[in-house]
Design a protein around this motif. Structure first.
Motif, short mmCIF file in Angstrom:
data_model
loop_
_atom_site.label_atom_id
_atom_site.label_comp_id
_atom_site.label_asym_id
_atom_site.label_seq_id
_atom_site.Cartn_x
_atom_site.Cartn_y
_atom_site.Cartn_z
N CYS A 22 55.67 75.19 -15.70
CA CYS A 22 54.31 74.67 -15.94
C CYS A 22 53.38 75.84 -16.25
CB CYS A 22 53.85 73.92 -14.69
SG CYS A 22 52.22 73.18 -14.88
N HIS A 24 49.95 75.55 -16.22
CA HIS A 24 48.56 75.33 -15.77
C HIS A 24 48.05 76.42 -14.83
CE1 HIS A 24 48.00 71.55 -17.74
NE2 HIS A 24 48.90 70.90 -17.04
N GLY A 25 48.96 77.05 -14.08
CA GLY A 25 48.53 78.16 -13.21
C GLY A 25 47.53 77.75 -12.13
N CYS A 26 47.74 76.60 -11.50
CA CYS A 26 46.76 76.11 -10.50
C CYS A 26 46.66 77.02 -9.28
CB CYS A 26 47.16 74.73 -10.02
SG CYS A 26 47.20 73.51 -11.33
N TRP A 28 43.92 77.26 -5.66
CA TRP A 28 42.83 76.59 -4.95
C TRP A 28 42.20 77.59 -3.99
CZ3 TRP A 28 47.65 74.60 -5.80
CH2 TRP A 28 47.73 73.43 -6.55
N CYS A 38 50.23 77.01 -6.45
CA CYS A 38 51.06 75.82 -6.63
C CYS A 38 52.37 75.94 -5.85
CB CYS A 38 51.30 75.71 -8.12
SG CYS A 38 52.69 74.76 -8.61
N ALA A 40 55.12 74.28 -6.32
CA ALA A 40 56.28 74.29 -7.22
C ALA A 40 56.56 75.72 -7.70
CB ALA A 40 56.02 73.37 -8.42
N PHE A 56 58.24 80.73 -13.65
CA PHE A 56 57.80 79.33 -13.57
C PHE A 56 56.85 78.98 -14.73
CE2 PHE A 56 54.88 76.05 -11.75
CZ PHE A 56 55.82 75.03 -11.67
N ALA A 84 56.95 70.46 -12.83
CA ALA A 84 56.53 70.53 -14.23
C ALA A 84 55.28 69.68 -14.43
CB ALA A 84 57.65 69.99 -15.11
N LYS A 116 48.17 67.08 -15.08
CA LYS A 116 46.83 67.66 -15.12
C LYS A 116 46.39 67.81 -16.57
CE LYS A 116 46.18 70.05 -10.77
NZ LYS A 116 47.46 69.94 -10.06
S1 SF4 Z 1 53.17 72.10 -11.28
FE1 SF4 Z 1 51.26 70.99 -10.83
S2 SF4 Z 1 50.19 72.20 -9.29
FE2 SF4 Z 1 51.78 73.50 -10.20
S3 SF4 Z 1 50.74 74.67 -11.81
FE3 SF4 Z 1 51.61 72.81 -12.74
S4 SF4 Z 1 50.00 71.24 -12.65
FE4 SF4 Z 1 49.43 72.90 -11.28
#
Ligand code: SF4
Length: 259
Positions: A22, A24-26, A28, A38, A40, A56, A84, A116
């Protein structure tokens, strides 16, 4: 597919990852200033060399996994893309179509997708009758709570356009007071654009960061009035709001929502 045991994801029976990785690199930022990443990604980095050779933050396509749900004959709830974002902007449309094709063929299962990148979901309307489409509370690299609230308003607009039997919001982690965004939506619309909600805390390894109980109560009141079922993730057990524990699922006509 991975069967979910006692310590697994409570709201599904299996996870299935025909795509993985993924971009997105979330992250928080917690009230105490700690930054969690994240889950995952943490898991993937543990097995990086073998299963995630490019890390990842990379797109992996596993066509050999497409047939896996068809081999499980007992109906179950299958979370698609726990590692993912199946609707990520980097995923080729033909791969998403192939994943949807498996879901259509394995019509005895209920598949749950979570993204997302909600702007891409309506592209695949209408969804099969056994697919629930969800979006997660916005997060990104060091996104502020104000930025997330703004993004959530956009997410709701796209979820509104999705044609699926169940649309849902994963409010996990609940890291800012999201209720005002939903109230503002209700001022302009008759109803919220989703039929189910999951609420959870943030965690970093074994450390759990509980959301403000007032945020949880605010959401419960709002969703109670709106008739939307709520499912609490197990990591909310340490929260004062756990006294009103919820493990509800939407009722889907013609199908048992709970396997
Ligand atoms: S798997 Fe989900 S939480 Fe993890 S980076 Fe991707 S969207 Fe964000």
């Amino acid at each position: 597919m991975n069967k979910q045991g006692a310590n697994g994801i409570e709201w599904c029976d299996f996870t299935w990852n025909p795509t993985a990785g993924c971009l997105h690199g979330c992250t928080w930022e917690m009230p105490d200033g700690n930054v969690t990443q994240c889950y995952a990604k943490t898991v993937a980095e543990r097995v990086a060399g073998k299963v995630y050779p490019a890390g990842f933050e990379h797109h992996y396509w596993h066509p050999a996994r497409l047939e896996e749900p068809l081999k499980v004959k007992k109906p179950g709830k299958i979370f698609v893309g726990s590692m993912a974002d199946v609707f990520g902007h980097w995923v080729p449309a033909e791969q998403i179509a192939a994943v949807l094709d498996t879901m259509r063929r394995a019509d005895w299962h209920t598949f749950l997708t979570l993204s997302k990148n909600p702007l891409r979901i309506p592209e695949f309307n209408p969804f099969p009758a056994n697919v629930w489409t969800g979006v997660s509370l916005p997060a990104g690299h060091r996104m502020s709570a104000g930025g997330a609230a703004k993004a959530l308003r956009v997410y709701l607009r796209y979820l509104f356009q999705v044609d699926a039997p169940v649309r849902f919001m994963s409010i996990e982690p609940l890291w800012f007071d999201a209720a005002p965004v939903f109230y503002n939506w209700l001022k302009e619309h008759d109803k919220l654009p989703f039929e189910w909600v999951i609420i959870g805390a943030a965690s970093n390894g074994r450390t759990v960061y509980q959301p403000d109980a007032a945020w949880v109560y605010g959401l419960l009141e709002l969703f109670g009035d709106a008739g939307i079922p709520v499912f609490f993730k197990g990591n909310l057990r340490g929260n004062p709001a756990a006294g009103v524990w919820r493990e509800e699922f939407p009722v889907v006509l013609g199908k048992a929502a709970k396997s």
